[in-house]
Design a protein around this motif. Structure first.
Motif, mmCIF file in Angstrom:
data_model
loop_
_atom_site.group_PDB
_atom_site.id
_atom_site.type_symbol
_atom_site.label_atom_id
_atom_site.label_comp_id
_atom_site.label_asym_id
_atom_site.label_seq_id
_atom_site.Cartn_x
_atom_site.Cartn_y
_atom_site.Cartn_z
ATOM 1 N N GLY A 10 -30.814 7.728 37.031
ATOM 2 C CA GLY A 10 -30.201 8.685 36.119
ATOM 3 C C GLY A 10 -29.407 8.050 34.999
ATOM 4 N N GLN A 11 -29.182 6.751 35.090
ATOM 5 C CA GLN A 11 -28.397 6.048 34.071
ATOM 6 C C GLN A 11 -29.257 5.723 32.851
ATOM 7 O OE1 GLN A 11 -26.272 2.713 35.662
ATOM 8 N NE2 GLN A 11 -25.467 2.098 33.671
ATOM 9 N N LEU A 12 -28.667 5.870 31.675
ATOM 10 C CA LEU A 12 -29.341 5.511 30.429
ATOM 11 C C LEU A 12 -29.236 4.013 30.224
ATOM 12 C CD1 LEU A 12 -27.903 8.319 28.138
ATOM 13 C CD2 LEU A 12 -30.135 8.267 29.252
ATOM 14 N N ILE A 13 -30.356 3.418 29.789
ATOM 15 C CA ILE A 13 -30.378 1.968 29.559
ATOM 16 C C ILE A 13 -30.968 1.671 28.180
ATOM 17 C CG2 ILE A 13 -30.462 1.266 31.973
ATOM 18 C CD1 ILE A 13 -33.607 1.226 29.785
ATOM 19 N N TYR A 14 -30.780 0.431 27.760
ATOM 20 C CA TYR A 14 -31.375 -0.079 26.532
ATOM 21 C C TYR A 14 -32.056 -1.401 26.883
ATOM 22 C CZ TYR A 14 -31.828 -1.837 21.794
ATOM 23 O OH TYR A 14 -32.340 -2.334 20.611
ATOM 24 N N SER A 76 -25.339 5.232 23.528
ATOM 25 C CA SER A 76 -25.499 6.465 22.752
ATOM 26 C C SER A 76 -25.129 7.716 23.551
ATOM 27 C CB SER A 76 -26.933 6.614 22.242
ATOM 28 O OG SER A 76 -27.796 7.028 23.294
ATOM 29 N N GLN A 77 -25.358 7.685 24.852
ATOM 30 C CA GLN A 77 -25.142 8.818 25.752
ATOM 31 C C GLN A 77 -25.928 10.062 25.335
ATOM 32 O OE1 GLN A 77 -20.998 9.507 26.589
ATOM 33 N NE2 GLN A 77 -20.927 7.701 27.874
ATOM 34 N N LYS A 78 -27.030 9.868 24.615
ATOM 35 C CA LYS A 78 -27.893 10.973 24.193
ATOM 36 C C LYS A 78 -29.056 11.115 25.171
ATOM 37 C CE LYS A 78 -26.822 10.435 19.326
ATOM 38 N NZ LYS A 78 -27.352 10.101 18.008
ATOM 39 N N PRO A 79 -29.531 12.341 25.400
ATOM 40 C CA PRO A 79 -30.653 12.561 26.323
ATOM 41 C C PRO A 79 -31.923 11.818 25.893
ATOM 42 C CG PRO A 79 -29.641 14.639 25.688
ATOM 43 C CD PRO A 79 -29.036 13.586 24.821
ATOM 44 N N ILE A 80 -32.782 11.599 26.861
ATOM 45 C CA ILE A 80 -34.068 10.942 26.651
ATOM 46 C C ILE A 80 -35.136 12.013 26.437
ATOM 47 C CG2 ILE A 80 -35.847 9.534 27.799
ATOM 48 C CD1 ILE A 80 -33.318 7.985 26.959
ATOM 49 N N ASN A 81 -36.040 11.781 25.512
ATOM 50 C CA ASN A 81 -37.178 12.666 25.284
ATOM 51 C C ASN A 81 -38.398 12.046 25.974
ATOM 52 O OD1 ASN A 81 -39.007 14.526 24.278
ATOM 53 N ND2 ASN A 81 -39.224 13.468 22.334
ATOM 54 N N HIS A 82 -38.792 12.635 27.091
ATOM 55 C CA HIS A 82 -39.935 12.140 27.869
ATOM 56 C C HIS A 82 -40.551 13.328 28.609
ATOM 57 C CE1 HIS A 82 -42.291 9.957 30.851
ATOM 58 N NE2 HIS A 82 -42.157 8.885 30.087
ATOM 59 N N PHE A 92 -28.733 17.127 32.550
ATOM 60 C CA PHE A 92 -28.088 16.014 31.860
ATOM 61 C C PHE A 92 -26.652 16.412 31.551
ATOM 62 C CE2 PHE A 92 -26.956 13.662 27.987
ATOM 63 C CZ PHE A 92 -27.327 12.379 28.327
ATOM 64 N N SER A 93 -25.706 15.567 31.935
ATOM 65 C CA SER A 93 -24.308 15.832 31.596
ATOM 66 C C SER A 93 -23.524 14.526 31.594
ATOM 67 C CB SER A 93 -23.677 16.830 32.570
ATOM 68 O OG SER A 93 -23.641 16.305 33.878
ATOM 69 N N GLU A 94 -22.535 14.467 30.728
ATOM 70 C CA GLU A 94 -21.641 13.312 30.627
ATOM 71 C C GLU A 94 -22.402 11.999 30.470
ATOM 72 O OE1 GLU A 94 -18.734 13.428 33.757
ATOM 73 O OE2 GLU A 94 -18.256 15.517 33.343
ATOM 74 N N GLY A 95 -23.491 12.026 29.692
ATOM 75 C CA GLY A 95 -24.218 10.804 29.371
ATOM 76 C C GLY A 95 -25.125 10.257 30.446
ATOM 77 N N LYS A 96 -25.451 11.077 31.461
ATOM 78 C CA LYS A 96 -26.396 10.616 32.483
ATOM 79 C C LYS A 96 -27.171 11.800 33.048
ATOM 80 C CE LYS A 96 -23.469 10.678 36.547
ATOM 81 N NZ LYS A 96 -22.989 9.939 37.697
ATOM 82 N N TYR A 97 -28.289 11.493 33.681
ATOM 83 C CA TYR A 97 -29.128 12.520 34.303
ATOM 84 C C TYR A 97 -28.694 12.755 35.734
ATOM 85 C CZ TYR A 97 -32.104 12.860 30.290
ATOM 86 O OH TYR A 97 -32.562 13.110 29.028
ATOM 87 N N ASN A 98 -28.839 14.013 36.152
ATOM 88 C CA ASN A 98 -28.427 14.433 37.493
ATOM 89 C C ASN A 98 -29.631 14.581 38.411
ATOM 90 O OD1 ASN A 98 -25.744 14.874 36.439
ATOM 91 N ND2 ASN A 98 -26.558 16.741 35.545
ATOM 92 N N LEU A 99 -29.514 14.033 39.603
ATOM 93 C CA LEU A 99 -30.532 14.217 40.628
ATOM 94 C C LEU A 99 -30.319 15.555 41.292
ATOM 95 C CD1 LEU A 99 -30.515 10.697 42.280
ATOM 96 C CD2 LEU A 99 -32.304 11.677 40.857
#
Length: 104
Positions: A10-14, A76-82, A92-99
């Motif tokens: 759920g964590q955003l990465i680069y 960025s804490q922005k959602p992913i488009n996939h 999605f909340s607070e910069g991460k995805y929820n399981l």
């Protein structure tokens, strides 16, 4: 030994080498694919004894398998488009995805 898992599902990465954003959908404590895949795809030969991550790539239908050393936090804490994002996460909340189960 430095095989601590630094990123969570759920964590955003680069991706530092290939300059893309993504979200972690699974974590392997060490390399789990075939030697043939590693020789063909892992150009820089990252360590196999450190964590590897399954990642949905932003603005793509692609999923990648990435060594920990090639990743950093996506600030960025922005959602992913996939197209598969809703298959893996409930929101999605607070910069991460929820399981969890998606409630409609």
């Amino acid at each position: 030994m430095e095989n601590d898992i630094l990123f969570n599902i759920g964590q955003l990465i680069y991706h530092k080498k290939f300059n893309y954003r993504g979200v972690i959908i699974d974590v392997d404590p060490h390399f789990m694919l075939t030697e043939q895949w590693y020789q063909k795809m892992a150009n820089s030969q990252p360590p196999k004894d450190q964590p590897w991550y399954h990642v949905l790539v932003h603005n793509s239908a692609q999923q990648t398998y990435v060594a920990q050393r090639n990743l950093t936090d996506d600030k960025s804490q922005k959602p992913i488009n996939h197209p598969e994002i809703d298959h893996h996460f409930s929101g999605f909340s607070e910069g991460k995805y929820n399981l969890g189960l998606r409630i409609n």
